[in-house]
Write a protein that holds these residues in place. Structure first.
Motif, PDB file in Angstrom:
ATOM      1  N   TYR A   1      87.629 -10.951   2.330  1.00  0.00           N
ATOM      2  CA  TYR A   1      86.518 -10.049   2.010  1.00  0.00           C
ATOM      3  C   TYR A   1      85.400 -10.149   3.046  1.00  0.00           C
ATOM      4  O   TYR A   1      84.766  -9.149   3.395  1.00  0.00           O
TER       5      TYR A   1
ATOM      6  N   LEU B   1      78.451  -7.594  -0.010  1.00  0.00           N
ATOM      7  CA  LEU B   1      78.182  -8.507  -1.126  1.00  0.00           C
ATOM      8  C   LEU B   1      77.629  -9.819  -0.572  1.00  0.00           C
ATOM      9  O   LEU B   1      77.996 -10.235   0.525  1.00  0.00           O
TER      10      LEU B   1
ATOM     11  N   ALA C   1      77.266 -15.858  -3.500  1.00  0.00           N
ATOM     12  CA  ALA C   1      77.498 -15.495  -4.902  1.00  0.00           C
ATOM     13  C   ALA C   1      78.966 -15.132  -5.134  1.00  0.00           C
ATOM     14  O   ALA C   1      79.560 -15.509  -6.145  1.00  0.00           O
ATOM     15  N   LEU C   2      79.556 -14.411  -4.163  1.00  0.00           N
ATOM     16  CA  LEU C   2      80.967 -14.034  -4.293  1.00  0.00           C
ATOM     17  C   LEU C   2      81.850 -15.284  -4.314  1.00  0.00           C
ATOM     18  O   LEU C   2      82.760 -15.410  -5.147  1.00  0.00           O
TER      19      LEU C   2
ATOM     20  N   SER D   1      81.366 -17.239  -7.696  1.00  0.00           N
ATOM     21  CA  SER D   1      81.983 -16.650  -8.887  1.00  0.00           C
ATOM     22  C   SER D   1      83.506 -16.613  -8.760  1.00  0.00           C
ATOM     23  O   SER D   1      84.204 -16.862  -9.749  1.00  0.00           O
ATOM     24  N   MET D   2      84.039 -16.345  -7.572  1.00  0.00           N
ATOM     25  CA  MET D   2      85.506 -16.372  -7.407  1.00  0.00           C
ATOM     26  C   MET D   2      86.053 -17.772  -7.695  1.00  0.00           C
ATOM     27  O   MET D   2      87.031 -17.938  -8.422  1.00  0.00           O
TER      28      MET D   2
ATOM     29  N   TRP E   1      85.577 -18.795 -11.687  1.00  0.00           N
ATOM     30  CA  TRP E   1      86.562 -18.210 -12.611  1.00  0.00           C
ATOM     31  C   TRP E   1      87.967 -18.731 -12.322  1.00  0.00           C
ATOM     32  O   TRP E   1      88.740 -19.026 -13.235  1.00  0.00           O
TER      33      TRP E   1
END
Lengths: 231, 100
Positions: free
Chosen positions: A162, A170, A174-175, A178-179, A182
């Motif tokens: 990404y 983004l 933060a990406l 959170s990736m 989770w």
């Protein structure tokens, strides 16, 4: 973790397509050493089982679920090269027939789940196996730990792709958080399903578990005869 | 357990997971989709080119009953993957002339 079309730009999708094609080509050569008349049907069954298990989304928190990636499970049961082929077939069928995972993103999904998932899961499995006693009983916990690590590893792989070719700007931090967050939770589910499956096969037919092969070979040949005759 | 019996049991397990247990699967978005929703990436998703295919989204076109539609799609998927992956493995495998 099926990446749909549109998350990554065309160049990145093309590049992952090339990586995926290369991985499949290498896997086709390597799988020859893993597959014979007895283990070839096992490869088909493992792929079918992973397809089925991937339908079973389990909740990891309110409003979020996860499902098995299956790379480690397949690698431990049929060997890492064959596992790359098995997971690639699952992803191909899902993308073309079930509209699950993009078509231009197929290379991305093969790279993340069939390549990163299998390679990381298998290497961690072998590493843990080297530390644990050389017994069949060590195969299941080693598989579980490999499975657990493989999911956040594939998630990090997505973050990396990404950064190179994401279509929407983004915040990287933060990406990543959170990736990883989770997918660490989902990794627990991956570990549980992998342990249950590898444990069940090891209990009845350890000789059909690729990751247990060198352990069995180190034992007396009498044991293998015993298994054949019991049956 | 004989090899044949083991293979049959493994296949039945996959069919039961895809055909029955899948009905109880969580419907909430998975980790990646949740992240995409939280960060405003979800809108970048393009319509899937095979959205109109007979088994799209794990449902069977023409089967109205939701549970049955999912079950048929799941079991068909297991069969398709079994044939494709198993066939590929058979082509790639080492041939041992001594074995039956």
């Amino acid at each position: 973790m099926h990446v749909p079309d549109g998350f990554l730009d065309a160049q990145t999708s093309l590049a992952t397509g090339v990586v995926a094609a290369g991985a499949v080509a290498v896997a086709l050569r390597g799988a020859r050493r893993e597959l014979d008349d007895r283990t070839a049907p096992m490869a088909g069954l493992v792929a079918a089982f992973v397809f089925a298990a991937q339908m079973l989304n389990f909740p990891v928190a309110v409003g979020t679920s996860g499902h098995l990636l299956g790379g480690t499970l397949a690698a431990v049961l049929v060997g890492p090269y064959t596992a790359v082929l098995c997971i690639s077939v699952v992803l191909l069928v899902q993308s073309l027939m079930f509209a699950d995972g993009g078509v231009t993103a197929l290379g991305t999904n093969v790279t993340l789940m069939a390549l990163v998932g299998v390679v990381v899961g298998w290497l961690v499995f072998r590493l843990v196996q080297a530390v644990l006693p050389r017994t069949v009983a060590s195969v299941t916990p080693a598989a579980a730990i490999g499975a657990f690590v493989s999911v956040p590893a594939a998630a990090l792989g997505f973050v990396g792709l990404y950064l190179v070719g994401g279509t929407v700007d983004l915040p990287t931090g933060a990406l990543t958080v959170s990736m990883l967050g989770w997918h660490t939770l989902i990794g627990i589910g991956e570990a549980v399903i992998t342990a249950l499956t590898v444990g069940a096969v090891s209990a009845v037919r350890p000789d059909l578990v690729h990751g247990a092969r060198h352990v069995l070979e180190a034992r007396e040949l009498v044991v293998r005869d015993g298994i054949e005759e019991q049956a | 357990m004989t090899t044949r019996r083991f293979f049959v049991a493994f296949a039945i397990a996959a069919i039961l997971l895809a055909g029955v247990v899948s009905y109880f699967a969580a419907g909430s978005p998975d980790g990646l989709n949740r992240v995409a929703e939280d960060h405003g990436l979800a809108s970048a998703e393009k319509e899937h080119p095979t959205d109109g295919s007979p088994l799209a989204d794990y449902g069977t076109k023409g089967v109205d009953n939701g549970a049955l539609s999912g079950a048929v799609a799941g079991v068909l998927g297991v069969g398709i993957v079994l044939v494709v992956a198993g066939g590929l493995a058979f082509v790639v495998r080492r041939r041992r002339p001594s074995s039956a």
